[in-house]
Design a protein around this motif. Structure first.
Motif, short mmCIF file in Angstrom:
data_model
loop_
_atom_site.label_atom_id
_atom_site.label_comp_id
_atom_site.label_asym_id
_atom_site.label_seq_id
_atom_site.Cartn_x
_atom_site.Cartn_y
_atom_site.Cartn_z
N THR A 80 0.81 -1.22 0.00
CA THR A 80 0.00 0.00 0.00
C THR A 80 0.84 1.27 0.00
O THR A 80 0.36 2.32 -0.40
N ARG A 85 5.26 0.69 -3.57
CA ARG A 85 4.57 0.32 -4.81
C ARG A 85 5.35 0.82 -6.03
O ARG A 85 5.44 0.11 -7.04
N GLY A 362 -7.19 -3.64 -3.51
CA GLY A 362 -7.36 -2.24 -3.14
C GLY A 362 -8.80 -1.89 -2.85
O GLY A 362 -9.11 -1.15 -1.91
N ARG A 365 -9.69 -3.24 0.58
CA ARG A 365 -9.14 -2.41 1.67
C ARG A 365 -9.94 -1.12 1.84
O ARG A 365 -10.22 -0.70 2.97
N ARG A 366 -10.32 -0.50 0.73
CA ARG A 366 -11.08 0.75 0.84
C ARG A 366 -12.45 0.51 1.47
O ARG A 366 -12.92 1.32 2.27
#
Length: 439
Positions: A80, A85, A362, A365-366
């Motif tokens: 993250t 990244r 992603g 996670r959001r």
């Protein structure tokens, strides 16, 4: 609602994990097979050595591709941090470049190697066709002077005949020095004409032979079957055709015409007037001077025409370089873009799956981060929490019970000590003993 979507995405990831590994294995295997076919054309040696060397190289490529994309699929979606990244993207780009260098161009060689070799042979054939045409045109350029030479020869011949029969030049018939000079010029021009005609026949023969070589080469380019044996025969025909083109360049009559034109004027030798009278001798001198001027003008025209022919660019020497299928694919890459696209896609398609996994993780996670803490806890997590709470409570109770027991024991031990003291007091054991009589 968001929690359910997160769970569905997580379940989907777990469901496609096996498929992802299977797809990576199949793509790595396919890349290894085409790499084997491509690298086999680059190796020389015994068939056994070439076979094992190609197998080892292709196996290494397959393992490397599978390991690289497995690592990327495992680690990249869960990173993250921006810097981390970015570093992973740089590593992925470097890995893609290395995969292209060690595998993709060999895959393209396996997919389009034969077609690329045929393309190389076809373009070489076009080049040699142009060379043959240029050499033929240069060799035939001198033929354009033949009409001028024939006209000059006929003029001298006619003047000689007229002078012999009617004395058209000197006024006196018969064969004299003027007729001899005119016949001499006509004979020289006739020899030059014969040389041009002989050169034409030789040029025609060589051109026909060159066309036959080109026809054989065209058959080799378009023939079906394995391209390597055809390329070897094509090389042999190229050598023969090169000799024909060189011979055409050497059979040009233009240099000979240039020398003959110079000889007409520089080598002009007028005979001595043979007239019996002084007046006839004077007329013969004037006519021979006129002939000298005409010969000089004719010589100048032929020399300029020959110089123009000689100023033409000669056929450049060309060398045929045989190529392997891999080298041909690299040289003619723009003509085989679909093959290159397929070869690269086999190696880099797993990168698309890596980015899909990164997008899905992603999104999970959001969704989880936007929910309150109470909504993030699942039933299993709640049960684990309650179990831990019970365990902690049990440990606390045990600690209190141990402490209470210790206090009771301590109180019991204190009471026992007091009782013993009282008993000693009642028995008078603690009194000071009396002193005996003095002795």
């Amino acid at each position: 609602m968001a929690l359910g979507a997160s769970h569905r995405l997580q379940e989907s990831l777990e469901a496609v994990e096996t498929m992802t590994r299977f797809a990576l294995a199949v793509l790595a295997l396919a890349s290894g097979v085409y790499t084997y076919l491509g690298v086999r054309t680059l190796l020389d040696g015994s068939p056994t050595a070439v076979f094992f060397a190609a197998i080892i190289y292709s196996a290494s490529v397959s393992v490397g591709i599978y390991a690289f994309w497995s690592y990327m699929a495992r680690f990249f979606p869960h990173i993250t941090g921006r810097s981390s990244r970015t570093a992973m993207l740089a590593v992925m780009a470097l890995g893609c470049v290395m995969i292209l260098a060690m595998s993709s161009w060999l895959n393209a060689a396996a997919l389009a190697g034969s077609a690329a070799l045929e393309q190389h042979l076809a373009e070489t054939l076009e080049d040699y066709t142009e060379d043959l045409d240029q050499a033929h045109q240069n060799a035939l350029a001198a033929q354009s002077l033949l009409p001028d030479i024939q006209r000059a020869k006929e003029r001298f011949t006619q003047l000689a005949a007229s002078e012999r029969q009617s004395g058209a030049l000197t006024g006196t018939t018969g064969s004299g020095s003027v007729v001899s000079l005119l016949s001499q010029m006509s004979s020289q021009l006739s020899e030059l004409e014969n040389g041009i005609n002989a050169s034409r026949e030789q040029v025609s023969t060589l051109f026909i032979e060159g066309q036959k070589r080109l026809e054989t080469m065209r058959g080799l380019v378009s023939a079906p079957g394995i391209v390597e044996p055809r390329a070897d025969k094509f090389s042999s025909e190229v050598v023969a055709l090169t000799g024909v083109i060189a011979s055409l360049g050497q059979t040009s009559i233009a240099p000979s015409i240039r020398r003959a034109a110079d000889d007409l004027s520089l080598g002009f030798i007028a005979p001595i007037p043979d007239g019996g009278e002084q007046d006839l001798i004077s007329r013969q001198d004037r006519v021979m001077e006129t002939i000298r001027t005409s010969v000089a003008a004719q010589s100048k025209v032929l020399s300029e025409a020959a110089d123009e022919i000689l100023s033409r660019a000669p056929v450049a020497e060309r060398r045929f370089v045989p190529l392997s299928s891999a080298e041909a694919v690299l040289r003619y890459a723009s003509d085989f873009i679909p093959a290159w696209a397929g070869a690269i896609s086999i190696d880099l398609l797993p990168g698309v799956m890596v980015f899909i996994l990164a997008v899905v993780n992603g999104a999970i996670r959001r969704q989880v981060e936007t929910m309150p803490l109470a909504e993030r806890i699942t039933v299993a997590e709640m049960m684990q929490t309650l179990a831990m709470q019970k365990a902690i409570s049990a440990e606390s109770m045990s600690a209190r019970e141990v402490k209470s027991t210790e206090e009771v024991i301590a109180e019991t031990e204190g009471s026992a000590d007091d009782t013993e003291v009282n008993n000693i007091t009642s028995l008078g054991l603690n009194k000071t003993p009396r002193k005996g009589p003095a002795t």
